[in-house]
Scaffold this motif. Structure first.
Motif, PDB file in Angstrom:
ATOM      1  N   LYS A 123       0.835  -1.202   0.000  1.00  0.00           N
ATOM      2  CA  LYS A 123       0.000   0.000   0.000  1.00  0.00           C
ATOM      3  C   LYS A 123       0.867   1.249   0.000  1.00  0.00           C
ATOM      4  O   LYS A 123       1.861   1.333   0.713  1.00  0.00           O
ATOM      5  CB  LYS A 123      -0.885   0.043   1.244  1.00  0.00           C
ATOM      6  N   LYS A 156      -7.093   4.383   7.568  1.00  0.00           N
ATOM      7  CA  LYS A 156      -8.170   3.405   7.513  1.00  0.00           C
ATOM      8  C   LYS A 156      -8.348   2.878   6.081  1.00  0.00           C
ATOM      9  O   LYS A 156      -8.490   1.675   5.868  1.00  0.00           O
ATOM     10  CB  LYS A 156      -9.472   4.031   8.011  1.00  0.00           C
ATOM     11  N   LEU A 157      -8.339   3.772   5.119  1.00  0.00           N
ATOM     12  CA  LEU A 157      -8.463   3.387   3.714  1.00  0.00           C
ATOM     13  C   LEU A 157      -7.316   2.463   3.291  1.00  0.00           C
ATOM     14  O   LEU A 157      -7.519   1.493   2.561  1.00  0.00           O
ATOM     15  CB  LEU A 157      -8.480   4.654   2.858  1.00  0.00           C
ATOM     16  N   THR A 160      -5.650   0.431   5.186  1.00  0.00           N
ATOM     17  CA  THR A 160      -5.597  -0.844   5.910  1.00  0.00           C
ATOM     18  C   THR A 160      -6.859  -1.683   5.750  1.00  0.00           C
ATOM     19  O   THR A 160      -6.920  -2.782   6.288  1.00  0.00           O
ATOM     20  CB  THR A 160      -5.313  -0.593   7.406  1.00  0.00           C
ATOM     21  N   GLU A 161      -7.838  -1.162   5.028  1.00  0.00           N
ATOM     22  CA  GLU A 161      -9.041  -1.962   4.760  1.00  0.00           C
ATOM     23  C   GLU A 161      -8.689  -3.066   3.787  1.00  0.00           C
ATOM     24  O   GLU A 161      -7.885  -2.891   2.893  1.00  0.00           O
ATOM     25  CB  GLU A 161     -10.153  -1.083   4.142  1.00  0.00           C
ATOM     26  N   THR A 162      -9.325  -4.184   3.963  1.00  0.00           N
ATOM     27  CA  THR A 162      -9.067  -5.307   3.043  1.00  0.00           C
ATOM     28  C   THR A 162     -10.229  -5.521   2.104  1.00  0.00           C
ATOM     29  O   THR A 162     -11.280  -5.022   2.243  1.00  0.00           O
ATOM     30  CB  THR A 162      -8.818  -6.600   3.819  1.00  0.00           C
TER      31      THR A 162
END
Length: 181
Positions: free
Chosen positions: A3, A176-177, A179-181
């Motif tokens: 990421k 947050k964006l 680390t979202e899956t």
């Protein structure tokens, strides 16, 4: 794939440097990045990138493509999800401030030298304070960011390093964006 978070300096602020986020997403996808997402109209993008982590080279490549394809000259700073996690954990002002609207982070293109860092001082009469931590500056602005002299331009002028500033909510939202899956 890892990421990456791209922070574009001065995009969609004050009407001068406009980039549609759909165009930014398409441009990044066209460069081979995957799962490209943007945050509002703020000049922030999160994406998956192949290969080793080379932020300065990758940022320069994105800057060139934005200039060539969109006709906009803009500074791009890159961070990883891990570096944003460290940023969120490192704020010296979290325990002192209940209102996240008074917390900001100025991201620097590189860590300043000791000589550059010595040029930083809070101007007389300023209520805001800052802490330099590597390649970022944590800010506490009790009277609001719009009233402080410690804005993005202040740090760029004093340090001679490209920078971009984000509020605490945006930094959290980007993490947050990322680390979202």
């Amino acid at each position: 794939m890892t990421k990456r978070i791209a922070l574009l300096r001065g995009v969609n602020v004050g009407g001068r440097t406009r980039i549609a986020m759909a165009d930014l997403r398409a441009l990044l996808a066209g460069m081979g990045f995957e799962a490209v997402r943007t945050r509002l109209q703020s000049g922030n993008a999160v994406f998956d990138a192949p290969g080793p982590w080379a932020p300065a080279e990758e940022a320069a490549r994105i800057e060139r493509r934005i200039a060539d394809d969109l006709g906009v000259s803009v500074t791009v700073l890159l961070r990883s999800a891990g570096s944003l996690a460290r940023t969120l954990a490192a704020s010296p002002y979290l325990g002192q401030e209940d209102d996240p609207a008074r917390l900001y982070v100025t991201f620097l293109a590189r860590q300043p030298t000791a000589e550059q860092a010595a040029r930083l001082a809070v101007p007389a009469g300023e209520s805001a304070v800052f802490t330099l931590a590597g390649d970022e500056v944590h800010l506490h602005v009790p009277d609001g960011y719009g009233r402080t002299k410690l804005d993005n331009a202040f740090f760029e002028r004093r340090l001679g390093i490209p920078a971009t500033t984000r509020n605490w909510r945006t930094v959290n939202a980007l993490y947050k964006l990322a680390t979202e899956t």
